[in-house]
Scaffold this motif. Structure first.
Motif, PDB file in Angstrom:
ATOM      1  N   GLU A  17      29.774  28.515  80.220  1.00 54.01           N
ATOM      2  CA  GLU A  17      30.301  29.341  79.151  1.00 54.01           C
ATOM      3  C   GLU A  17      31.752  29.772  79.374  1.00 54.01           C
ATOM      4  O   GLU A  17      32.337  30.429  78.542  1.00 54.01           O
ATOM      5  CB  GLU A  17      29.416  30.571  78.921  1.00 54.01           C
ATOM      6  CG  GLU A  17      29.419  31.584  80.038  1.00 54.01           C
ATOM      7  CD  GLU A  17      28.451  31.245  81.170  1.00 54.01           C
ATOM      8  OE1 GLU A  17      28.497  31.946  82.184  1.00 54.01           O
ATOM      9  OE2 GLU A  17      27.670  30.306  81.071  1.00 54.01           O
ATOM     10  N   ARG A  62      39.426  29.349  71.808  1.00 53.49           N
ATOM     11  CA  ARG A  62      37.973  29.410  71.999  1.00 53.49           C
ATOM     12  C   ARG A  62      37.662  30.491  73.018  1.00 53.49           C
ATOM     13  O   ARG A  62      38.269  30.561  74.075  1.00 53.49           O
ATOM     14  CB  ARG A  62      37.441  28.071  72.503  1.00 53.49           C
ATOM     15  CG  ARG A  62      35.927  28.070  72.626  1.00 53.49           C
ATOM     16  CD  ARG A  62      35.388  26.745  73.091  1.00 53.49           C
ATOM     17  NE  ARG A  62      35.544  26.517  74.515  1.00 53.49           N
ATOM     18  CZ  ARG A  62      34.720  26.963  75.454  1.00 53.49           C
ATOM     19  NH1 ARG A  62      33.689  27.710  75.131  1.00 53.49           N
ATOM     20  NH2 ARG A  62      34.925  26.691  76.714  1.00 53.49           N
ATOM     21  N   ARG A 120      34.173  32.715  74.795  1.00 51.36           N
ATOM     22  CA  ARG A 120      32.832  32.359  75.266  1.00 51.36           C
ATOM     23  C   ARG A 120      31.854  32.165  74.106  1.00 51.36           C
ATOM     24  O   ARG A 120      30.834  31.525  74.263  1.00 51.36           O
ATOM     25  CB  ARG A 120      32.305  33.421  76.221  1.00 51.36           C
ATOM     26  CG  ARG A 120      33.106  33.492  77.498  1.00 51.36           C
ATOM     27  CD  ARG A 120      32.655  34.633  78.387  1.00 51.36           C
ATOM     28  NE  ARG A 120      33.569  34.786  79.498  1.00 51.36           N
ATOM     29  CZ  ARG A 120      33.441  34.183  80.658  1.00 51.36           C
ATOM     30  NH1 ARG A 120      32.438  33.375  80.876  1.00 51.36           N
ATOM     31  NH2 ARG A 120      34.326  34.377  81.617  1.00 51.36           N
ATOM     32  N   ARG A 121      32.177  32.692  72.955  1.00 50.27           N
ATOM     33  CA  ARG A 121      31.261  32.596  71.812  1.00 50.27           C
ATOM     34  C   ARG A 121      31.855  31.907  70.589  1.00 50.27           C
ATOM     35  O   ARG A 121      31.177  31.154  69.902  1.00 50.27           O
ATOM     36  CB  ARG A 121      30.810  33.995  71.427  1.00 50.27           C
ATOM     37  CG  ARG A 121      29.943  34.015  70.202  1.00 50.27           C
ATOM     38  CD  ARG A 121      28.700  34.712  70.455  1.00 50.27           C
ATOM     39  NE  ARG A 121      27.726  34.369  69.416  1.00 50.27           N
ATOM     40  CZ  ARG A 121      26.640  35.039  69.252  1.00 50.27           C
ATOM     41  NH1 ARG A 121      26.389  36.065  70.016  1.00 50.27           N
ATOM     42  NH2 ARG A 121      25.787  34.687  68.333  1.00 50.27           N
ATOM     43  N   HIS A 122      33.118  32.197  70.280  1.00 45.94           N
ATOM     44  CA  HIS A 122      33.699  31.728  69.024  1.00 45.94           C
ATOM     45  C   HIS A 122      34.826  30.712  69.218  1.00 45.94           C
ATOM     46  O   HIS A 122      35.488  30.712  70.252  1.00 45.94           O
ATOM     47  CB  HIS A 122      34.229  32.917  68.212  1.00 45.94           C
ATOM     48  CG  HIS A 122      33.161  33.827  67.755  1.00 45.94           C
ATOM     49  ND1 HIS A 122      32.866  34.999  68.406  1.00 45.94           N
ATOM     50  CD2 HIS A 122      32.281  33.728  66.726  1.00 45.94           C
ATOM     51  CE1 HIS A 122      31.858  35.594  67.785  1.00 45.94           C
ATOM     52  NE2 HIS A 122      31.483  34.847  66.768  1.00 45.94           N
ATOM     53  N   LYS A 123      35.019  29.928  68.178  1.00 47.96           N
ATOM     54  CA  LYS A 123      36.104  28.949  68.135  1.00 47.96           C
ATOM     55  C   LYS A 123      36.828  29.141  66.812  1.00 47.96           C
ATOM     56  O   LYS A 123      36.218  29.079  65.740  1.00 47.96           O
ATOM     57  CB  LYS A 123      35.523  27.542  68.220  1.00 47.96           C
ATOM     58  CG  LYS A 123      36.542  26.443  68.123  1.00 47.96           C
ATOM     59  CD  LYS A 123      35.798  25.110  68.273  1.00 47.96           C
ATOM     60  CE  LYS A 123      36.687  23.921  68.115  1.00 47.96           C
ATOM     61  NZ  LYS A 123      35.896  22.670  68.242  1.00 47.96           N
ATOM     62  N   ASP A 181      30.705  29.906  65.479  1.00 45.60           N
ATOM     63  CA  ASP A 181      29.978  30.474  66.607  1.00 45.60           C
ATOM     64  C   ASP A 181      29.406  29.271  67.335  1.00 45.60           C
ATOM     65  O   ASP A 181      28.360  28.743  66.969  1.00 45.60           O
ATOM     66  CB  ASP A 181      28.864  31.396  66.116  1.00 45.60           C
ATOM     67  CG  ASP A 181      28.066  32.021  67.249  1.00 45.60           C
ATOM     68  OD1 ASP A 181      28.004  31.424  68.346  1.00 45.60           O
ATOM     69  OD2 ASP A 181      27.482  33.093  67.024  1.00 45.60           O
ATOM     70  N   TRP A 182      30.104  28.785  68.342  1.00 45.87           N
ATOM     71  CA  TRP A 182      29.713  27.520  68.971  1.00 45.87           C
ATOM     72  C   TRP A 182      28.449  27.634  69.805  1.00 45.87           C
ATOM     73  O   TRP A 182      27.834  26.637  70.137  1.00 45.87           O
ATOM     74  CB  TRP A 182      30.869  26.888  69.740  1.00 45.87           C
ATOM     75  CG  TRP A 182      31.303  27.626  70.954  1.00 45.87           C
ATOM     76  CD1 TRP A 182      32.240  28.596  71.037  1.00 45.87           C
ATOM     77  CD2 TRP A 182      30.809  27.448  72.273  1.00 45.87           C
ATOM     78  NE1 TRP A 182      32.342  29.046  72.313  1.00 45.87           N
ATOM     79  CE2 TRP A 182      31.478  28.348  73.106  1.00 45.87           C
ATOM     80  CE3 TRP A 182      29.853  26.614  72.848  1.00 45.87           C
ATOM     81  CZ2 TRP A 182      31.222  28.456  74.467  1.00 45.87           C
ATOM     82  CZ3 TRP A 182      29.597  26.717  74.205  1.00 45.87           C
ATOM     83  CH2 TRP A 182      30.284  27.630  74.988  1.00 45.87           C
ATOM     84  N   GLN A 183      28.002  28.861  70.113  1.00 46.23           N
ATOM     85  CA  GLN A 183      26.722  29.013  70.816  1.00 46.23           C
ATOM     86  C   GLN A 183      25.555  28.842  69.842  1.00 46.23           C
ATOM     87  O   GLN A 183      24.588  28.156  70.132  1.00 46.23           O
ATOM     88  CB  GLN A 183      26.642  30.369  71.512  1.00 46.23           C
ATOM     89  CG  GLN A 183      27.545  30.469  72.709  1.00 46.23           C
ATOM     90  CD  GLN A 183      27.477  31.829  73.375  1.00 46.23           C
ATOM     91  OE1 GLN A 183      26.808  32.745  72.919  1.00 46.23           O
ATOM     92  NE2 GLN A 183      28.183  31.969  74.480  1.00 46.23           N
ATOM     93  N   ALA A 184      25.651  29.481  68.686  1.00 48.88           N
ATOM     94  CA  ALA A 184      24.582  29.406  67.690  1.00 48.88           C
ATOM     95  C   ALA A 184      24.679  28.137  66.844  1.00 48.88           C
ATOM     96  O   ALA A 184      23.684  27.684  66.296  1.00 48.88           O
ATOM     97  CB  ALA A 184      24.636  30.633  66.779  1.00 48.88           C
ATOM     98  N   PRO A 228      26.487  24.741  67.629  1.00 47.87           N
ATOM     99  CA  PRO A 228      27.318  23.804  68.401  1.00 47.87           C
ATOM    100  C   PRO A 228      27.829  22.613  67.588  1.00 47.87           C
ATOM    101  O   PRO A 228      28.834  22.012  67.935  1.00 47.87           O
ATOM    102  CB  PRO A 228      26.404  23.343  69.540  1.00 47.87           C
ATOM    103  CG  PRO A 228      25.024  23.651  69.092  1.00 47.87           C
ATOM    104  CD  PRO A 228      25.126  24.810  68.145  1.00 47.87           C
TER     105      PRO A 228
END
Length: 135
Positions: free
Chosen positions: A3, A71, A73-76, A89-92, A94
């Motif tokens: 992350e 980017r 840890r969560r958003h791009k 939200d690249w975690q939710a 990808p």
């Protein structure tokens, strides 16, 4: 460690740091050697740049619009030369299928990331400041 935000621009700084060498001039990227050694990333954001070269566009017959990206840890957050924006939200998500700019809270997140991106661009004297109309 997965992350921890990182970008390809960080690789030269990392390689030099791992080799115990100092760069001849300041580098755009930051060394990731500490992250590699400890497995913990301290970086809060990573930045990327794309400026499509005409040789590439002519060879592939595709034109990729220049952009700047930050980017966390969560958003791009992506900002293109045309000033088009996107937030994921690249975690939710990808696969980056849902642009959060139209959703509640998305604009606020994008605003904060845009400010970080602008600060980074000023710090690195990024020529894109001109096409974005930023000083």
């Amino acid at each position: 460690m997965a992350e921890a935000p990182a970008a390809s621009v960080d690789l030269p700084a990392t390689w030099l740091d791992l080799a115990g060498l100092k760069p001849a001039a300041p580098l755009a990227g930051k060394s990731l050697s500490q992250t590699l050694r400890t497995g913990k990333g301290s970086a809060e954001a990573a930045f990327s740049v794309w400026d499509d070269g005409s040789d590439t566009a002519l060879t592939t017959r595709q034109i990729v619009e220049p952009y700047r990206l930050v980017r966390t840890r969560r958003h791009k957050y992506i900002l293109w030369e045309s000033r088009r924006e996107a937030l994921y939200d690249w975690q939710a998500d990808p696969g980056e299928q849902r642009d959060l700019l139209a959703e509640t809270g998305g604009r606020k997140i994008a605003s904060g990331l845009r400010e970080r991106l602008a600060a980074r661009m000023r710090e690195t004297s990024d020529h894109a400041m001109a096409w974005l109309g930023w000083t």
